[in-house]
Write a protein that holds these residues in place. Sequence first.
Motif, mmCIF file in Angstrom:
data_model
loop_
_atom_site.group_PDB
_atom_site.id
_atom_site.type_symbol
_atom_site.label_atom_id
_atom_site.label_comp_id
_atom_site.label_asym_id
_atom_site.label_seq_id
_atom_site.Cartn_x
_atom_site.Cartn_y
_atom_site.Cartn_z
ATOM 1 N N UNK A 1 -44.824 55.232 -10.663
ATOM 2 C CA UNK A 1 -44.845 54.401 -11.880
ATOM 3 C C UNK A 1 -44.588 55.278 -13.100
ATOM 4 N N UNK A 2 -43.705 54.830 -13.964
ATOM 5 C CA UNK A 2 -43.387 55.604 -15.160
ATOM 6 C C UNK A 2 -44.465 55.409 -16.220
ATOM 7 N N UNK A 3 -44.590 56.372 -17.115
ATOM 8 C CA UNK A 3 -45.572 56.247 -18.192
ATOM 9 C C UNK A 3 -45.041 55.305 -19.267
ATOM 10 N N UNK A 4 -45.940 54.889 -20.129
ATOM 11 C CA UNK A 4 -45.562 54.016 -21.243
ATOM 12 C C UNK A 4 -44.517 54.706 -22.122
ATOM 13 N N UNK A 5 -44.732 55.999 -22.366
ATOM 14 C CA UNK A 5 -43.784 56.755 -23.198
ATOM 15 C C UNK A 5 -42.401 56.816 -22.542
ATOM 16 N N UNK A 6 -42.373 57.062 -21.237
ATOM 17 C CA UNK A 6 -41.086 57.120 -20.523
ATOM 18 C C UNK A 6 -40.375 55.769 -20.558
ATOM 19 N N UNK A 7 -41.133 54.700 -20.343
ATOM 20 C CA UNK A 7 -40.539 53.363 -20.387
ATOM 21 C C UNK A 7 -40.001 53.034 -21.778
ATOM 22 N N UNK A 8 -40.800 53.381 -22.789
ATOM 23 C CA UNK A 8 -40.385 53.111 -24.167
ATOM 24 C C UNK A 8 -39.090 53.866 -24.493
ATOM 25 N N UNK A 9 -39.040 55.128 -24.133
ATOM 26 C CA UNK A 9 -37.845 55.945 -24.397
ATOM 27 C C UNK A 9 -36.631 55.358 -23.681
ATOM 28 N N UNK A 10 -36.827 54.984 -22.427
ATOM 29 C CA UNK A 10 -35.730 54.412 -21.629
ATOM 30 C C UNK A 10 -35.213 53.111 -22.250
ATOM 31 N N UNK A 11 -36.129 52.213 -22.620
ATOM 32 C CA UNK A 11 -35.731 50.923 -23.198
ATOM 33 C C UNK A 11 -34.978 51.127 -24.506
ATOM 34 N N UNK A 12 -35.531 51.941 -25.401
ATOM 35 C CA UNK A 12 -34.890 52.147 -26.705
ATOM 36 C C UNK A 12 -33.529 52.817 -26.551
ATOM 37 N N UNK A 13 -33.425 53.740 -25.598
ATOM 38 C CA UNK A 13 -32.133 54.388 -25.342
ATOM 39 C C UNK A 13 -31.115 53.389 -24.793
ATOM 40 N N UNK A 14 -31.568 52.524 -23.879
ATOM 41 C CA UNK A 14 -30.652 51.535 -23.287
ATOM 42 C C UNK A 14 -30.207 50.499 -24.322
ATOM 43 N N UNK A 15 -31.104 50.105 -25.193
ATOM 44 C CA UNK A 15 -30.737 49.173 -26.266
ATOM 45 C C UNK A 15 -29.728 49.828 -27.203
ATOM 46 N N UNK A 16 -29.979 51.093 -27.548
ATOM 47 C CA UNK A 16 -29.047 51.818 -28.420
ATOM 48 C C UNK A 16 -27.673 51.939 -27.762
ATOM 49 N N UNK A 17 -27.662 52.245 -26.460
ATOM 50 C CA UNK A 17 -26.399 52.387 -25.734
ATOM 51 C C UNK A 17 -25.657 51.053 -25.658
ATOM 52 N N UNK A 18 -26.384 49.986 -25.374
ATOM 53 C CA UNK A 18 -25.760 48.657 -25.300
ATOM 54 C C UNK A 18 -25.189 48.252 -26.656
ATOM 55 N N UNK A 19 -25.870 48.631 -27.729
ATOM 56 C CA UNK A 19 -25.401 48.324 -29.084
ATOM 57 C C UNK A 19 -24.089 49.047 -29.373
ATOM 58 N N UNK A 20 -24.030 50.330 -28.999
ATOM 59 C CA UNK A 20 -22.804 51.118 -29.192
ATOM 60 C C UNK A 20 -21.658 50.534 -28.370
ATOM 61 N N UNK A 21 -21.962 50.189 -27.099
ATOM 62 C CA UNK A 21 -20.931 49.632 -26.207
ATOM 63 C C UNK A 21 -20.402 48.295 -26.711
ATOM 64 N N UNK A 22 -21.230 47.571 -27.471
ATOM 65 C CA UNK A 22 -20.808 46.286 -28.035
ATOM 66 C C UNK A 22 -20.018 46.477 -29.332
ATOM 67 N N UNK A 23 -19.871 47.748 -29.739
ATOM 68 C CA UNK A 23 -19.124 48.033 -30.961
ATOM 69 C C UNK A 23 -19.872 47.641 -32.219
ATOM 70 N N UNK A 24 -21.178 47.671 -32.143
ATOM 71 C CA UNK A 24 -22.007 47.246 -33.270
ATOM 72 C C UNK A 24 -22.702 48.431 -33.919
ATOM 73 N N UNK A 25 -23.120 48.296 -35.180
ATOM 74 C CA UNK A 25 -23.779 49.410 -35.867
ATOM 75 C C UNK A 25 -25.089 49.809 -35.188
#
Length: 224
Positions: free
Chosen positions: A1-25
């Motif tokens: 099981x991942x820690x809360x910090x690891x999950x938070x980092x992963x989620x925020x990174x994935x959201x940031x990556x998805x935003x970039x891939x969508x061509x959005x700021x």
Amino acid sequence: MMTLQENKTKIFNQVAQATIEAGRPQNSVTVVAVTKYVDSEVARALVDIGVTHIGENRVDKFLDKYQALKDYDLTWHLIGTLQRRKVKDVINYVDYFHALDSVKLAAEIQKRAEHPVKCFLQVNISGEESKHGFSPEEVEDALAQMADFDKVELVGLMTMAPIAATEKEIADIFSKTNLLRQQLADKKMKYMPFSELSMGMSGDYKIAIQNGSTFVRIGTSFFK
């Protein structure tokens, strides 16, 4: 099981990556951490690692968390169905309300709110009978009835895709919601900027971001 910090980092990174891939700021998508499955202590741990947007779907749970975390500078999201009789108990603690699904509810918020509340009009784009919200055909009439509600700031639309929907069906629902939001924003109505979209949860937030979502509501992915 991942820690809360690891999950938070992963989620925020994935959201940031998805935003970039969508061509959005960058930073154009806000992560709302939905804490309905955890107690106030776990929610506090989440806040302590940098989460500032907290979402709850039930009034009693919202008020519990709000009291427990009132020493923090947080943005509070009520994301679930709200009964009119409970509006007076909660509405003045809410920054964003994501499930405005009737004109009568809007009227009650107008009556009870001491400050403008940022609200998302809930739309049922899929036509699913179990879902709350306005059909696209009902929106115009509903907005006409809310035209003078200065305590109900309609910042955008909220929708949810059916649980069994395919990725293509989800994308179609989210795309249609964004198109409707744009049409409403173009009208430049008073108290109704319609600049935001609340779409996407743990299972489909990447598709939502591709289709213009500005608020994603993520719960289970933080805590697994």
